[in-house]
Design an enzyme around this catalytic site. Structure first.
Site, PDB file in Angstrom:
ATOM      1  N   LEU A  19       0.812  -1.209   0.000  1.00 26.03           N
ATOM      2  CA  LEU A  19       0.000   0.000   0.000  1.00 26.03           C
ATOM      3  C   LEU A  19       0.850   1.265   0.000  1.00 26.03           C
ATOM      4  CD1 LEU A  19      -2.916  -0.727   2.493  1.00 26.03           C
ATOM      5  CD2 LEU A  19      -3.141   0.033   0.129  1.00 26.03           C
ATOM      6  N   ASP A  38      10.850   3.648   4.728  1.00 25.19           N
ATOM      7  CA  ASP A  38      10.611   2.228   5.007  1.00 25.19           C
ATOM      8  C   ASP A  38      11.782   1.706   5.830  1.00 25.19           C
ATOM      9  OD1 ASP A  38       8.537   0.058   3.609  1.00 25.19           O
ATOM     10  OD2 ASP A  38      10.352  -0.843   4.447  1.00 25.19           O
ATOM     11  N   ASP A  75      12.884   3.722  11.542  1.00 23.20           N
ATOM     12  CA  ASP A  75      11.771   3.156  12.307  1.00 23.20           C
ATOM     13  C   ASP A  75      10.917   4.305  12.824  1.00 23.20           C
ATOM     14  OD1 ASP A  75      10.084   1.857  14.053  1.00 23.20           O
ATOM     15  OD2 ASP A  75      11.668   1.218  15.441  1.00 23.20           O
ATOM     16  N   ASN A 102       1.520   4.806   7.022  1.00 20.52           N
ATOM     17  CA  ASN A 102       1.115   3.488   6.546  1.00 20.52           C
ATOM     18  C   ASN A 102       1.910   2.356   7.205  1.00 20.52           C
ATOM     19  OD1 ASN A 102      -0.442   1.908   4.375  1.00 20.52           O
ATOM     20  ND2 ASN A 102       1.669   1.297   3.988  1.00 20.52           N
ATOM     21  N   TYR A 194      -3.529  -5.643  17.028  1.00 19.80           N
ATOM     22  CA  TYR A 194      -3.710  -4.886  15.781  1.00 19.80           C
ATOM     23  C   TYR A 194      -5.025  -4.103  15.799  1.00 19.80           C
ATOM     24  CZ  TYR A 194      -4.066  -4.219  10.670  1.00 19.80           C
ATOM     25  OH  TYR A 194      -4.200  -3.697   9.405  1.00 19.80           O
ATOM     26  N   LYS A 198      -5.349  -0.054  15.690  1.00 15.66           N
ATOM     27  CA  LYS A 198      -6.073   0.617  14.610  1.00 15.66           C
ATOM     28  C   LYS A 198      -7.227   1.456  15.149  1.00 15.66           C
ATOM     29  CE  LYS A 198      -3.611  -0.699  11.122  1.00 15.66           C
ATOM     30  NZ  LYS A 198      -2.731   0.316  10.476  1.00 15.66           N
ATOM     31  N   THR A 228      -1.738  -7.559   0.084  1.00 18.95           N
ATOM     32  CA  THR A 228      -0.315  -7.308   0.267  1.00 18.95           C
ATOM     33  C   THR A 228       0.271  -8.434   1.121  1.00 18.95           C
ATOM     34  OG1 THR A 228      -0.544  -6.061   2.327  1.00 18.95           O
ATOM     35  CG2 THR A 228      -0.810  -4.823   0.269  1.00 18.95           C
TER      36      THR A 228
END
Length: 333
Positions: A19, A38, A75, A102, A194, A198, A228
């Site tokens: 993404l 990244d 990071d 992201n 997770y 979120k 992904t």
């Protein structure tokens, strides 16, 4: 004719793959100069050696297409690294205009089997990572506003001044697009870490939207569906297209909405949650009261609650949770 994001600069975190990569390419296609962040670890659980290769490859792809991009190996969950990321955008392009968060990892486990480190690591990368970059971007935009820099591109953001900071300041330009998930909306049995992270990102986004509106900054959050490496297990049972058809779960379906939310055209979209996939975008309403009960006297009795609240749930499907199992339908193959 100018491009929608011409003259603007952007950071996209977790942009070496999936993404994030699709979003970075879309922002560049629309004219933005991009910092491609990244950490480059190969495991979707955040394991393995950090590598600059994924970010460098995407930055090179943008430059090969005629755009501007620089890589950043770092990071985002590390406070100092997030500061360096924002400073890189400012030192390279003169300012930061767009932040797309992201970056994330997965360490799935049922709640009764999850370790402390599995909880902490996912909360750290997703929630703290979103906070860190948002914090330093917000500091940058607020300082620009206080210095008297105003672009005049903001619309409907409230008063153009801060108490004690003088008169006549116009808004700066700032856009934040954060990444949540339907795992927080609909529940995900093996992802308590997770789902919690979120959900926290949604709260962070709406709070940020309220806090930064007066400066000309918007903050919105998306729940994307995309095939992904992060979701290879989740979507393993969903049919992939054949015969050249476009995959409805391709990351490229998500990127256009991110590009739009990052643009001046989306000035009036602020503090919103959108689900996006396969050529569909849905605006999700804030929670609404489904039922209301009043006590006969000042305080409820046990019997009253059993009759009212218990009666309400007695007429609903057994085992129904707070949210439907799927917020928006998606057929399995």
């Amino acid at each position: 004719m100018s491009l929608p994001l011409e003259g603007l600069s952007a950071i996209v975190t977790g942009a070496g793959r999936g993404l994030g990569r699709a979003e970075a390419l879309e922002l560049a296609r629309l004219g933005a100069a991009v910092v491609v962040n990244d950490y480059g670890r190969p495991g979707r659980d955040g394991s393995g050696e950090a590598s600059a290769a994924p970010a460098e490859a995407v930055a090179a792809e943008i430059r090969a297409a005629g755009g501007r991009a620089v890589p950043h190996l770092g990071d985002v969950a590390d406070y100092d690294s997030a500061r360096d990321l924002v400073e890189l955008a400012v030192s390279t392009y003169g300012k930061l205009d767009i932040l797309v968060n992201n970056a994330g990892i997965l360490r799935d486990r049922m709640i009764f089997a999850m370790s402390e480190s599995e909880w902490d690591s996912v909360i750290r990368v997703h929630l703290k990572g979103h906070f860190n970059t948002t914090h330093f971007a917000a500091v940058h935009w607020r300082e620009r506003f206080k210095s008297g820099e105003g672009t005049g591109q903001g619309e409907g953001h409230g008063p153009g001044k801060e108490r004690g900071q003088g008169e006549g300041r116009g808004p700066v330009y700032g856009r934040i697009v954060n990444t949540s998930s339907e795992a927080f909306l609909a529940g995900s049995a093996s992802q308590p870490n997770y789902a919690a992270a979120k959900g926290g990102i949604v709260g962070l986004t709406t709070s940020t939207a309220l806090a930064l509106a007066k400066y000309g900054v918007t903050a919105n959050v998306i729940c994307p569906r995309a095939r992904t490496r992060m979701t290879e297990d989740v979507f393993a049972g969903f049919a992939e297209p054949e015969g050249g058809e476009v995959d409805p779960l391709a990351p490229e379906h998500v990127a256009p909405l991110v590009g739009y939310l990052a643009s001046p055209a989306a000035a009036r979209v602020n503090g919103q949650l959108l689900v996006v996939h396969g050529g569909m975008a849905a605006v999700v309403e804030r929670p609404r009261v489904a039922a209301k009960f009043d006590a006969e006297k000042e305080v409820f009795t046990f019997e009253e609650l059993d009759r009212t609240v218990g009666g309400y749930f007695a007429g609903r499907p057994a085992g129904e949770t707070f949210a439907a199992s799927e917020v928006l339908g998606l057929k399995r193959g």
